[in-house]
Design a protein around this motif. Structure first.
Motif, short mmCIF file in Angstrom:
data_model
loop_
_atom_site.label_atom_id
_atom_site.label_comp_id
_atom_site.label_asym_id
_atom_site.label_seq_id
_atom_site.Cartn_x
_atom_site.Cartn_y
_atom_site.Cartn_z
N VAL A 82 7.72 5.27 -21.34
CA VAL A 82 9.05 5.35 -20.72
C VAL A 82 9.04 6.43 -19.64
CG1 VAL A 82 11.50 5.85 -21.11
CG2 VAL A 82 10.20 4.53 -22.80
N GLY A 83 8.43 7.57 -19.94
CA GLY A 83 8.31 8.62 -18.92
C GLY A 83 7.50 8.17 -17.72
N ILE A 84 6.42 7.44 -17.98
CA ILE A 84 5.61 6.91 -16.87
C ILE A 84 6.43 5.91 -16.06
CG2 ILE A 84 3.61 5.48 -16.34
CD1 ILE A 84 2.20 6.81 -18.72
N PHE A 85 7.24 5.12 -16.74
CA PHE A 85 8.10 4.17 -16.02
C PHE A 85 9.11 4.91 -15.14
CE2 PHE A 85 11.65 1.02 -15.90
CZ PHE A 85 10.97 0.02 -15.22
N ALA A 86 9.62 6.03 -15.62
CA ALA A 86 10.52 6.84 -14.79
C ALA A 86 9.80 7.33 -13.55
CB ALA A 86 11.05 8.02 -15.60
N LEU A 87 8.55 7.75 -13.71
CA LEU A 87 7.74 8.16 -12.56
C LEU A 87 7.54 6.99 -11.59
CD1 LEU A 87 5.91 10.28 -11.15
CD2 LEU A 87 4.03 9.47 -12.59
N THR A 88 7.35 5.80 -12.13
CA THR A 88 7.17 4.61 -11.29
C THR A 88 8.44 4.29 -10.51
OG1 THR A 88 5.64 3.78 -12.96
CG2 THR A 88 6.34 2.23 -11.28
N ILE A 89 9.59 4.46 -11.15
CA ILE A 89 10.86 4.27 -10.45
C ILE A 89 10.95 5.22 -9.26
CG2 ILE A 89 13.36 4.56 -10.65
CD1 ILE A 89 13.12 3.67 -13.57
N ALA A 90 10.63 6.49 -9.49
CA ALA A 90 10.68 7.48 -8.40
C ALA A 90 9.68 7.14 -7.31
CB ALA A 90 10.40 8.87 -8.97
N ALA A 91 8.47 6.69 -7.70
CA ALA A 91 7.45 6.35 -6.71
C ALA A 91 7.86 5.14 -5.89
CB ALA A 91 6.12 6.09 -7.42
N CYS A 92 8.49 4.17 -6.53
CA CYS A 92 8.95 2.98 -5.80
C CYS A 92 10.04 3.35 -4.79
CB CYS A 92 9.48 1.94 -6.80
SG CYS A 92 9.94 0.36 -6.05
N PHE A 93 10.97 4.20 -5.22
CA PHE A 93 12.01 4.66 -4.30
C PHE A 93 11.41 5.47 -3.15
CE2 PHE A 93 15.39 7.61 -2.99
CZ PHE A 93 16.39 6.70 -2.68
N PHE A 94 10.42 6.29 -3.47
CA PHE A 94 9.72 7.07 -2.44
C PHE A 94 9.06 6.14 -1.42
CE2 PHE A 94 5.89 9.43 -1.02
CZ PHE A 94 6.49 10.57 -0.51
N PHE A 95 8.47 5.06 -1.91
CA PHE A 95 7.80 4.09 -1.05
C PHE A 95 8.80 3.36 -0.17
CE2 PHE A 95 6.21 -0.46 -0.98
CZ PHE A 95 5.42 -0.30 0.14
N THR A 96 9.88 2.83 -0.76
CA THR A 96 10.85 2.08 0.04
C THR A 96 11.60 2.99 1.02
OG1 THR A 96 12.46 2.28 -1.77
CG2 THR A 96 11.15 0.26 -1.68
N THR A 97 11.83 4.24 0.63
CA THR A 97 12.45 5.19 1.56
C THR A 97 11.56 5.40 2.78
OG1 THR A 97 13.55 6.33 -0.27
CG2 THR A 97 13.38 7.51 1.80
N GLY A 98 10.25 5.51 2.55
CA GLY A 98 9.32 5.63 3.67
C GLY A 98 9.34 4.42 4.57
N LEU A 99 9.43 3.23 3.97
CA LEU A 99 9.47 2.00 4.77
C LEU A 99 10.69 1.97 5.68
CD1 LEU A 99 8.39 -0.72 2.16
CD2 LEU A 99 7.05 0.12 4.10
N VAL A 100 11.85 2.31 5.13
CA VAL A 100 13.06 2.23 5.96
C VAL A 100 13.07 3.33 7.03
CG1 VAL A 100 14.39 1.10 4.15
CG2 VAL A 100 14.46 3.59 4.33
N ARG A 101 12.40 4.45 6.77
CA ARG A 101 12.29 5.49 7.80
C ARG A 101 11.46 5.00 8.97
NH1 ARG A 101 11.26 11.31 4.72
NH2 ARG A 101 13.29 11.42 3.65
N VAL A 102 10.36 4.30 8.65
CA VAL A 102 9.53 3.74 9.73
C VAL A 102 10.34 2.73 10.52
CG1 VAL A 102 7.47 2.39 10.25
CG2 VAL A 102 7.39 4.14 8.48
N ARG A 103 11.09 1.89 9.82
CA ARG A 103 11.90 0.88 10.50
C ARG A 103 12.96 1.54 11.39
NH1 ARG A 103 15.33 -3.26 6.88
NH2 ARG A 103 16.54 -1.36 6.51
N ALA A 104 13.57 2.63 10.90
CA ALA A 104 14.61 3.30 11.69
C ALA A 104 14.06 3.86 12.98
CB ALA A 104 15.25 4.41 10.85
N ARG A 105 12.77 4.24 12.99
CA ARG A 105 12.15 4.81 14.20
C ARG A 105 11.64 3.72 15.15
NH1 ARG A 105 10.04 10.09 13.56
NH2 ARG A 105 11.41 11.28 12.18
N SER A 106 11.65 2.48 14.71
CA SER A 106 11.11 1.39 15.53
C SER A 106 12.18 0.76 16.39
CB SER A 106 10.51 0.32 14.61
OG SER A 106 11.54 -0.37 13.92
N GLU A 107 11.80 -0.25 17.16
CA GLU A 107 12.75 -0.97 18.00
C GLU A 107 13.75 -1.76 17.17
OE1 GLU A 107 10.80 -3.45 20.79
OE2 GLU A 107 9.57 -1.86 21.65
N VAL A 108 13.32 -2.15 15.95
CA VAL A 108 14.23 -2.93 15.10
C VAL A 108 15.42 -2.08 14.70
CG1 VAL A 108 14.45 -4.10 12.87
CG2 VAL A 108 12.37 -4.39 14.23
#
Length: 567
Positions: A82-108
């Motif tokens: 369960v603790g590892i799953f909590a870490l995975t939740i945080a890592a997934c959010f960290f990943f998707t946050t990075g994706l939307v930051r890249v998108r915000a800096r692009s032409e899109v």
């Protein structure tokens, strides 16, 4: 809303850990063995060519804090998940946050995106919930969820580097990749490919960017080597040859060369592999075969605990027909995996029908790192062996960027975004409701030991019955039959004993028929008595006829044969 959903995910995860059905195999037993070696000061025994120490180290940390007994350690492992799953939740959010930051800096930008930022985050979390109920069950003692968390963390760092993250991200990336390798040896090749690709990309730049990216890639590589290198040296010393792990060698033999698993040296059936075994099991008797594992008595079931040691000398060979057959099988497995996850493709199809467009080719370099890395992982697994739990990482790394980079015409973008948001909320809600419904159903049908996470109504009573018969922690026993030896050897760890020998039932034969056909039982068991073993333990079909000389363990189908001279 995202925080509330994440908290609900953790509630569901706790429910899986506490109420999901008993799940255990030799993999889980080996991880628990290694975790105990680490806490008991026997770190050298944790060096293993097949099981990496990262996940057991997490279990060991929890063991130090909670001090579980052998009756409660499985519950401990499930709550650690369960603790590892909590870490995975945080890592997934960290990943998707990075994706939307890249998108915000692009032409899109966010304005032209078909899927809003918060919807991207919720989509990733919803996909994790589905995975926890399917291919990555929290009730299983396995390393795959921890590996997923580290891979998502690593790619989250990479996409941040795309938008100018500080130099700190490079050593942290090396740290994440190094830890991923320590969790599972598979991560070595994707990690090296990622660092090499970053280095090549950096060298292709000019000016300060070249120095920063290339230098940072070197730093990431050095940190990775600093973590992975000592373990590679340890494995190589143990096996007597340079190795980063023996799982690739053995998997190639088993799945491509079609080498039958277990007792390869005795059967002389290596499929299309070859080799002269350096550490074969000792054969004590022939009718049926009796094997001793006393030459390398490490782990609850030494043969499963360290298959790399027992198969030193087994060498894979390229076999075209085997590769073709395996590619066909892996294609089938991948197709089944994708067809079993229709919700994400329905979402994609509906968005396209409402005017969303696939990522533009001119943005290729922005979404390539994640999708490319996911496809690299798939490409590594695909020629040899695919399992559902291997595919979650590639699945998320490929599909989440696809939704992030979908666009819509300015005239319909708001409508498309409303549809995307509504469908993702529906998908995430369905994921939680499915999990909750399953857990409520399991809980309703559990009438005994409802509060004991991982309790099994057969394994636990039979282990206690062995205790009552005089088996003490540290005593040695033999197993008999596929169920007692291979399907679930956790009973031995639960009883505090070690499977130091096996009485084999060839070709999956009925154990009771094999035992009844032994021409001279005393001659068969004499070597086991000489070894000082206390019992032979096996599982027999539930029938009125009880096997002669065997003692039923509680009211289960497990029986023990006392080796009186082994007292």
């Amino acid at each position: 809303m995202l925080l509330v959903y994440a908290l609900l995910m953790l509630v569901a995860a706790f429910g899986y850990a506490r109420y999901d059905t008993y799940t255990m195999d030799g993999d889980g037993v080996s991880f628990l063995d290694i975790s105990q070696f680490l806490t008991d000061g026997h770190a050298k025994l944790a060096v293993n060519g097949y099981w990496n120490p990262g996940y057991p180290a997490v279990l060991a940390a929890a063991r130090i804090v909670t001090h579980p007994t052998r009756w409660t350690e499985l519950a401990m492992a499930r709550y650690v998940n369960v603790g590892i799953f909590a870490l995975t939740i945080a890592a997934c959010f960290f990943f998707t946050t990075g994706l939307v930051r890249v998108r915000a800096r692009s032409e899109v930008g966010e304005a032209g995106a078909a899927v809003p930022d918060w919807t991207v985050h919720l989509l990733g979390l919803g996909m994790l919930v589905f995975s926890a109920g399917r291919e990555l069950p929290l009730s299983a003692v396995r390393a795959d969820t921890l590996l997923l968390a580290l891979l998502l963390l690593a790619m989250g760092l990479v996409v941040r580097l795309q938008v100018g993250a500080g130099f700190w991200a490079y050593p942290v990336l090396g740290l994440a990749l190094g830890c991923a390798y320590l969790v599972k040896s598979f991560a070595l090749l994707p990690s090296l490919i990622l660092v090499a690709a970053m280095l090549v990309f950096g060298l292709s730049r000019k000016g300060k960017a070249r120095t920063t990216i290339a230098g940072g890639s070197v730093i990431a590589g050095l940190v990775f080597v600093a973590l992975a290198g000592p373990y590679v040296v340890g494995i190589s010393r143990q096996l007597g040859h340079l190795s980063s792990g023996d799982s690739a060698r053995l998997n190639y033999c088993f799945f491509v060369d079609q080498t039958p698993r277990w007792h390869e040296a005795y059967t002389h059936d290596l499929g299309h592999a070859t080799g002269t075994f350096k550490h074969p099991e000792q054969v004590l008797a022939e009718q049926p075969p009796v094997f001793s594992f006393a030459a390398h008595p490490v782990g609850t079931f030494p043969l499963w605990f360290d298959p790399g040691w027992w198969t030193v000398g087994l060498t894979p060979h390229f076999w075209l027909k085997g590769h073709i057959e395996r590619l066909m099988r892996c294609t089938e497995l991948l197709t089944r995996f994708l067809l079993g996850r229709p919700e994400i493709f329905v979402l994609l199809a509906v968005l396209l029908s409402f005017g969303a467009k696939l990522p533009r080719r001119r943005d290729f370099w922005l979404w390539l790192p994640s999708i490319g890395w996911g496809l690299v992982m798939l490409g590594i697994y695909f020629p040899v062996d695919l399992q559902d739990r291997y595919l979650t990482g590639p699945f998320l790394l490929v599909l989440l960027p696809l939704f992030v980079w979908m666009t819509a015409d300015v005239r319909i973008v708001e409508r498309t975004r409303v549809v995307a948001s509504a469908l993702v909320v529906l998908l995430a809600g369905v994921a939680l409701m499915q999990g909750t419904g399953y857990l409520l159903d399991v809980r309703r049908h559990t009438t005994e030991h409802r509060g004991e996470a991982g309790y099994n109504a057969e394994i636990y009573p039979m282990a206690r019955a062995l205790d009552a018969m005089g088996l003490k922690p540290g005593d040695k026993v033999a197993c008999f039959g596929d169920v007692a030896c291979y399907v679930d050897p956790y009973w031995a760890r639960l009883a505090g004993t070690q499977l130091l020998a096996e009485v084999q039932t060839p070709d999956n034969a009925d154990p009771q028929k094999v035992w009844n056909a032994i021409p001279d039982v005393q001659r068969e068991i004499a070597p086991l008595q000489t070894m000082g073993l206390k019992f032979i333990v096996g599982k027999f079909a539930n029938s009125a006829e009880k096997p002669k000389g065997w003692v039923q363990l509680d009211r289960t189908d497990f029986f023990a044969y006392p080796l009186e001279d082994g007292k």
